[in-house]
Motif scaffolding. Structure first.
Motif, PDB file in Angstrom:
ATOM      1  N   ALA A   1     -33.960  51.782 -15.493  1.00 28.30           N
ATOM      2  CA  ALA A   1     -34.713  50.562 -15.786  1.00 28.30           C
ATOM      3  C   ALA A   1     -33.799  49.492 -16.384  1.00 28.30           C
ATOM      4  CB  ALA A   1     -35.868  50.873 -16.737  1.00 28.30           C
ATOM      5  N   PHE A   2     -32.925  49.898 -17.283  1.00 29.89           N
ATOM      6  CA  PHE A   2     -31.991  48.942 -17.878  1.00 29.89           C
ATOM      7  C   PHE A   2     -31.045  48.372 -16.820  1.00 29.89           C
ATOM      8  CE2 PHE A   2     -27.839  48.020 -19.738  1.00 29.89           C
ATOM      9  CZ  PHE A   2     -28.189  47.060 -20.677  1.00 29.89           C
ATOM     10  N   VAL A   3     -30.567  49.227 -15.915  1.00 28.80           N
ATOM     11  CA  VAL A   3     -29.674  48.764 -14.845  1.00 28.80           C
ATOM     12  C   VAL A   3     -30.394  47.756 -13.963  1.00 28.80           C
ATOM     13  CG1 VAL A   3     -28.440  49.497 -12.771  1.00 28.80           C
ATOM     14  CG2 VAL A   3     -28.240  50.827 -14.864  1.00 28.80           C
ATOM     15  N   PHE A   4     -31.641  48.063 -13.592  1.00 24.10           N
ATOM     16  CA  PHE A   4     -32.402  47.121 -12.766  1.00 24.10           C
ATOM     17  C   PHE A   4     -32.585  45.796 -13.493  1.00 24.10           C
ATOM     18  CE2 PHE A   4     -36.311  45.041 -11.515  1.00 24.10           C
ATOM     19  CZ  PHE A   4     -36.219  45.024 -10.143  1.00 24.10           C
ATOM     20  N   TRP A   5     -32.928  45.855 -14.783  1.00 25.99           N
ATOM     21  CA  TRP A   5     -33.139  44.628 -15.553  1.00 25.99           C
ATOM     22  C   TRP A   5     -31.879  43.772 -15.566  1.00 25.99           C
ATOM     23  CZ3 TRP A   5     -30.490  43.495 -20.151  1.00 25.99           C
ATOM     24  CH2 TRP A   5     -30.889  42.323 -20.776  1.00 25.99           C
ATOM     25  N   ALA A   6     -30.732  44.371 -15.842  1.00 27.94           N
ATOM     26  CA  ALA A   6     -29.479  43.615 -15.900  1.00 27.94           C
ATOM     27  C   ALA A   6     -29.109  43.059 -14.524  1.00 27.94           C
ATOM     28  CB  ALA A   6     -28.358  44.500 -16.435  1.00 27.94           C
ATOM     29  N   CYS A   7     -29.275  43.868 -13.483  1.00 27.18           N
ATOM     30  CA  CYS A   7     -28.911  43.415 -12.136  1.00 27.18           C
ATOM     31  C   CYS A   7     -29.826  42.298 -11.650  1.00 27.18           C
ATOM     32  CB  CYS A   7     -28.966  44.594 -11.167  1.00 27.18           C
ATOM     33  SG  CYS A   7     -27.704  45.840 -11.452  1.00 27.18           S
ATOM     34  N   SER A   8     -31.132  42.441 -11.897  1.00 20.86           N
ATOM     35  CA  SER A   8     -32.063  41.400 -11.447  1.00 20.86           C
ATOM     36  C   SER A   8     -31.811  40.082 -12.170  1.00 20.86           C
ATOM     37  CB  SER A   8     -33.505  41.860 -11.659  1.00 20.86           C
ATOM     38  OG  SER A   8     -33.767  42.086 -13.040  1.00 20.86           O
ATOM     39  N   ALA A   9     -31.406  40.137 -13.443  1.00 24.28           N
ATOM     40  CA  ALA A   9     -31.088  38.907 -14.168  1.00 24.28           C
ATOM     41  C   ALA A   9     -29.918  38.189 -13.515  1.00 24.28           C
ATOM     42  CB  ALA A   9     -30.779  39.228 -15.630  1.00 24.28           C
ATOM     43  N   ARG A  10     -28.881  38.930 -13.175  1.00 25.81           N
ATOM     44  CA  ARG A  10     -27.721  38.328 -12.517  1.00 25.81           C
ATOM     45  C   ARG A  10     -28.075  37.782 -11.141  1.00 25.81           C
ATOM     46  NH1 ARG A  10     -23.335  35.301 -12.727  1.00 25.81           N
ATOM     47  NH2 ARG A  10     -21.797  35.825 -11.121  1.00 25.81           N
ATOM     48  N   ILE A  11     -28.861  38.538 -10.384  1.00 26.20           N
ATOM     49  CA  ILE A  11     -29.220  38.116  -9.030  1.00 26.20           C
ATOM     50  C   ILE A  11     -30.071  36.847  -9.060  1.00 26.20           C
ATOM     51  CG2 ILE A  11     -30.636  38.765  -7.038  1.00 26.20           C
ATOM     52  CD1 ILE A  11     -29.646  41.639  -7.458  1.00 26.20           C
ATOM     53  N   MET A  12     -31.064  36.786  -9.946  1.00 25.47           N
ATOM     54  CA  MET A  12     -31.922  35.612  -9.998  1.00 25.47           C
ATOM     55  C   MET A  12     -31.156  34.380 -10.464  1.00 25.47           C
ATOM     56  SD  MET A  12     -34.741  36.470  -8.730  1.00 25.47           S
ATOM     57  CE  MET A  12     -35.558  34.914  -9.078  1.00 25.47           C
ATOM     58  N   TRP A  13     -30.235  34.539 -11.397  1.00 24.19           N
ATOM     59  CA  TRP A  13     -29.433  33.400 -11.829  1.00 24.19           C
ATOM     60  C   TRP A  13     -28.571  32.901 -10.671  1.00 24.19           C
ATOM     61  CZ3 TRP A  13     -24.529  31.535 -12.571  1.00 24.19           C
ATOM     62  CH2 TRP A  13     -24.382  30.502 -13.490  1.00 24.19           C
TER      63      TRP A  13
ATOM     64  N   PRO B   1     -25.993  30.913  -4.652  1.00 24.56           N
ATOM     65  CA  PRO B   1     -26.607  31.783  -3.646  1.00 24.56           C
ATOM     66  C   PRO B   1     -25.607  32.329  -2.628  1.00 24.56           C
ATOM     67  CG  PRO B   1     -27.138  29.482  -3.231  1.00 24.56           C
ATOM     68  CD  PRO B   1     -26.476  29.527  -4.567  1.00 24.56           C
ATOM     69  N   GLN B   2     -24.435  31.708  -2.510  1.00 24.96           N
ATOM     70  CA  GLN B   2     -23.435  32.211  -1.571  1.00 24.96           C
ATOM     71  C   GLN B   2     -22.901  33.579  -1.978  1.00 24.96           C
ATOM     72  OE1 GLN B   2     -22.956  29.729  -3.677  1.00 24.96           O
ATOM     73  NE2 GLN B   2     -21.072  30.146  -4.835  1.00 24.96           N
ATOM     74  N   ARG B   3     -23.138  33.973  -3.213  1.00 23.60           N
ATOM     75  CA  ARG B   3     -22.710  35.299  -3.664  1.00 23.60           C
ATOM     76  C   ARG B   3     -23.655  36.404  -3.220  1.00 23.60           C
ATOM     77  NH1 ARG B   3     -19.086  35.872  -7.911  1.00 23.60           N
ATOM     78  NH2 ARG B   3     -18.159  33.961  -8.699  1.00 23.60           N
ATOM     79  N   LEU B   4     -24.806  36.039  -2.686  1.00 25.84           N
ATOM     80  CA  LEU B   4     -25.815  37.021  -2.277  1.00 25.84           C
ATOM     81  C   LEU B   4     -25.939  37.029  -0.761  1.00 25.84           C
ATOM     82  CD1 LEU B   4     -28.590  36.073  -4.870  1.00 25.84           C
ATOM     83  CD2 LEU B   4     -26.942  37.950  -5.062  1.00 25.84           C
ATOM     84  N   PRO B   5     -26.383  38.137  -0.170  1.00 30.14           N
ATOM     85  CA  PRO B   5     -26.638  38.164   1.279  1.00 30.14           C
ATOM     86  C   PRO B   5     -27.682  37.113   1.668  1.00 30.14           C
ATOM     87  CG  PRO B   5     -26.640  40.394   0.376  1.00 30.14           C
ATOM     88  CD  PRO B   5     -26.602  39.460  -0.797  1.00 30.14           C
ATOM     89  N   ARG B   6     -27.479  36.485   2.809  1.00 28.46           N
ATOM     90  CA  ARG B   6     -28.391  35.426   3.246  1.00 28.46           C
ATOM     91  C   ARG B   6     -29.816  35.929   3.389  1.00 28.46           C
ATOM     92  NH1 ARG B   6     -24.970  32.255   8.014  1.00 28.46           N
ATOM     93  NH2 ARG B   6     -23.240  31.547   6.685  1.00 28.46           N
TER      94      ARG B   6
END
Length: 605
Positions: free
Chosen positions: A265-277, A283-288
Motif C-alpha cells: 500500500a505504501f509503495v502504491f501511494w508513493a508511486c501514484s503520487a509521482r505518476i500523477m504529478w 507527461p512525456q515520462r509516462l507511456p502515452r
C-alpha cells in the motif's frame, strides 16, 4: 484418404503429452505473447471494418496491416523472441545438463568434477575445446538444479532481448522514415524491461519473506516402494506431521503477507503520487496510453493543464500576468458560458483576504470569499451544471466519484469474474461465492473512484476551502503551482489503496511501480541512446527474466498476481498449480483424521 496419405501421416511427429515438454511450452508461450502483442495492434483495423466512416486511410489501410503483421509475426517480433527465451531455456534445462551429465558419467565413472587433462598432447585448439567441454561437464556435478535452471534461461533470454530490440528498433526507424522525422533514441523496450525487473525484484523479496512449503515424504529421495513398505517405515505418521507443519507454515506466511500488504500500500501511494504529478507537468515520462487513460478518468480541460505548466515555468502568473498565454483560460470561461474576465490572470486576485473580496465584487464572483486564484467554476467545468452545482467543490468531487465508480465497475467486473469463469465457473452457482466475487468488484471500483474523488477534493481543500483561507498572504502562484494543490492532490489520492483487498494491493503496486521508476529516471540519460544505457537495460532484462522463470519452476509461491498466473500456465500447462485443483495421488495413503486445509489448495495472490 489414400493409403499413401495415411502412411505419410504416421511419420508426422506428434506433440508430446508432457505439459512441461519444450514444444508444449513453446506453443503456450507463443499463444500468450502473440495475444498480448498482436491483439491490441489489430483493434484499429477491426474498428475500421466495423465502422467504415471513421476509417483512417493512413493507419488502417492494407499496407499498415502488412507492417503490423510483419512486426509481430517476424523472427524478431515480440512473440517469437519471448517464446525463444522461455521455451529455449526449458530445452536447455531439460536436455543440455542431462546430456553433459550422462556424457561425463560415461567417460569418467569416477569423476569428481575436475576437468580431464587426457588431451594435453593434442594441438592447442583441440586442447582448448576439450578443456571447455570438460569444464561444462564438471559444472554439472557442483551446480544445483536452481543454478542450472537460471543459467539455461540466462542463455536463452540473452538471445531474446537482442531479437526484441532489433525488431523494435527497425520498426521505429521505418516509422521515422514514413513521418520524415528523426528516430527517437529512447529504447523501445524500456517499459518491458522495467516491468520484468519489478516483477523479478518482487519475487526475490517474497522468497526472502515467505517460508518454503514442506516437501512431501520421499519427494526428493525418489523412493519407489509400495504402500505396505511405506507403512512399515512409519510414513503415515510422517504425513500427519507434514500436514501440521504445512498449517504452521501457512499461518506464518499469512502473518507475513499481512505486513507485506501494508508495504504494498505504501509503495502504491508513493508511486501514484509521482505518476500523477508527472501527468500534469512531465507527461512525456509516462507511456502515452497511460497518460490517455488518466486523462479520460480525470475529465479535465487540456487548457487548464497547459496553464498549470505555464505557472510552473513562470509564464502565467497572478502577480506578473501572462502576456502570451492570458487567453487560454478566457477561452475556457467563454466555452462554459462564464465571463471571459474570470480566466484573465491580470484581473484575478493573487492573494486572499479583503483584497480578493473587492476583486470578486467587481467580477461578479460570490462563492470565493477570502481566497484568490481561478474561480472553481472553470476547474469544475460542466460537472453538476444540470443541477446548478458547478460552484460547489463538494458536489464536484462527489459527482466525479460517482461517475468514476460506474466506469470503474465496468473495468473491474471482467477482472474479477473472468478468472473464475476460466478456472472454476461452477462456484458461481453458489450464491455466497457469487456475492463474494461481486463484492470484490465493487470494492475495487470503490478504490478507483475514491482515487479520483480524493484528488479533486484535496485540490479544492488546498486552493479554496481550507489552506488558502488560513494563509491569505501566500500567493496563488504557489497554491496553483507544482508544490501547492497539485502536489497535495497527488499525495492524497493514493491513500485510497487501503480500501482495496490486501492481496490486490500487491498487484496494484506492481502495476504502477514500473511507471513510477520510469518517471524517476533522468530524461537525458534515457534519451541519450549511448551503449551504456543499452547494456544496462539488456543486463536488467536478462537477469530479471531468468529470475522470474527460475522462480516459476522452483519457487512458484514467490510469484504474485498476473506473473504467477501467466508463468504457471506457460511453464506447467493449464492443469498445473491453481489453474486446476490437483487430485490426490492414489499412491499416497489417505489421512481422513485430518481434514484438508486451505493451504493445500492453490492460493491466488
Amino acid at each position: 484418404m489414400s493409403k499413401t496419405g495415411r502412411d505419410w501421416l504416421k511419420h508426422v511427429p506428434t506433440l508430446p503429452d508432457d505439459p512441461t515438454h519444450p514444444a508444449q511450452i513453446a506453443l503456450r508461450t507463443y499463444a500468450v505473447a502473440l495475444s498480448l502483442s498482436l491483439g491490441p495492434s489489430i483493434v484499429p483495423f477491426i474498428t475500421a471494418i466495423l465502422f467504415p466512416k471513421a476509417r483512417s486511410s493512413s493507419r488502417t489501410d492494407f499496407e499498415a496491416l502488412k507492417r503490423v503483421l510483419r512486426r509481430e509475426l517476424g523472427h524478431d517480433g515480440f512473440a517469437f523472441a519471448i517464446t525463444l527465451s522461455v521455451a529455449g531455456g526449458a530445452a536447455l534445462r531439460q536436455h543440455l545438463w542431462c546430456a553433459l551429465r550422462d556424457q561425463d558419467q560415461h567417460e569418467n565413472p569416477n569423476s569428481t568434477g575436475t576437468p580431464d587433462k587426457q588431451n594435453s598432447n593434442n594441438s592447442n585448439l583441440f586442447s582448448s575445446l576439450a578443456d571447455i567441454s570438460n569444464s561444462l561437464k564438471g559444472c554439472v556435478s557442483w551446480l544445483t538444479p536452481v543454478q542450472q535452471t537460471f543459467i539455461s534461461y540466462l542463455l536463452s533470454s540473452t538471445v531474446g532481448i537482442f531479437l526484441i530490440q532489433a525488431g523494435r528498433e527497425r520498426t521505429s526507424r521505418l516509422n521515422a522514415q514514413a513521418r520524415s522525422s528523426s528516430q527517437s533514441l529512447t529504447s523501445p523496450t524500456l517499459d518491458l524491461t522495467l516491468l520484468v525487473l519489478v516483477r523479478a525484484l518482487d519475487s526475490l523479496v517474497q522468497t526472502f519473506i515467505l517460508r518454503r512449503p514442506v516437501s512431501p515424504v520421499g519427494a526428493s529421495s525418489g523412493e519407489g516402494s509400495n504402500h505396505a513398505q511405506k507403512t512399515r517405515a512409519g510414513v503415515e505418521p510422517q504425513l500427519v506431521y507434514e500436514r501440521l507443519e504445512k498449517e504452521k507454515v501457512k499461518r506464518e506466511n499469512d502473518i507475513r503477507q499481512q505486513w507485506t500488504s501494508q508495504v504494498d500500500a505504501f509503495v502504491f501511494w508513493a508511486c501514484s503520487a509521482r505518476i500523477m504529478w508527472c501527468f500534469f507537468y512531465e507527461p512525456q515520462r509516462l507511456p502515452r496510453s497511460y497518460v490517455k487513460w488518466i486523462n479520460t478518468l480525470a475529465n479535465l480541460d487540456g487548457r487548464i493543464i497547459d496553464v498549470l505548466k505555464h505557472i510552473r515555468k513562470g509564464t502565467w502568473s497572478y502577480i506578473a500576468g501572462s502576456p502570451q498565454h492570458h487567453r487560454l483560460l478566457q477561452a475556457s470561461a467563454v466555452d462554459l458560458g462564464l465571463p471571459a474576465a474570470w480566466g484573465d490572470p491580470t484581473v484575478l486576485p493573487a492573494y486572499g483576504g479583503s483584497i480578493a473580496n473587492e476583486a470578486w465584487k467587481k467580477l461578479g464572483v460570490f462563492n470565493r470569499p477570502g481566497v484568490g486564484g481561478i474561480p472553481c467554476e472553470i476547474l469544475h467545468a460542466e460537472v453538476g451544471s444540470s443541477l446548478g452545482l458547478t460552484s460547489s467543490c463538494t458536489a464536484n468531487a462527489s459527482l466525479r466519484t460517482l461517475k468514476g465508480f460506474v466506469e470503474a465497475l465496468a473495468i473491474y467486473l471482467p477482472v474479477h469474474f473472468l478468472p473464475v469463469l476460466l478456472t472454476r465457473p461452477q462456484i458461481l452457482m453458489r450464491p455466497h461465492r457469487l456475492l463474494q466475487t461481486l463484492g470484490g468488484a465493487v470494492r475495487s471500483a470503490t478504490f478507483l473512484s475514491s482515487f479520483i474523488g480524493l484528488y479533486w477534493y484535496t485540490v479544492c481543500l488546498t486552493r479554496s476551502l481550507v489552506l488558502a483561507k488560513l494563509f491569505p498572504f501566500v500567493s496563488h502562484d504557489f497554491w496553483d503551482g507544482p508544490f501547492g494543490c497539485i502536489l497535495a492532490g497527488s499525495l492524497a489520492c493514493g491513500s485510497s489503496i487501503w480500501i482495496e483487498n490486501g492481496r490486490r494491493r500487491g498487484e496494484m503496486a506492481l502495476y504502477v511501480l514500473p511507471r513510477a521508476v520510469r518517471a524517476c529516471l533522468p530524461d537525458a540519460w534515457i534519451k541519450s541512446g549511448n551503449r551504456g544505457v543499452k547494456l544496462a537495460e539488456r543486463m536488467a532484462f536478462i537477469l530479471s527474466t531468468s529470475t522470474l522463470l527460475t522462480a516459476a519452476i522452483h519457487r512458484p509461491d514467490s510469484l504474485r498476481g498476473l506473473s504467477r498466473w501467466t508463468l504457471a500456465f506457460v511453464t506447467n500447462g493449464p492443469n498445473a498449480g491453481f489453474w486446476k485443483r490437483k487430485r490426490q495421488d492414489p499412491s499416497m495413503p489417505a489421512t481422513p483424521s485430518i481434514p484438508p486445509t486451505p493451504f493445500l489448495l492453490p492460493q491466488v495472490r
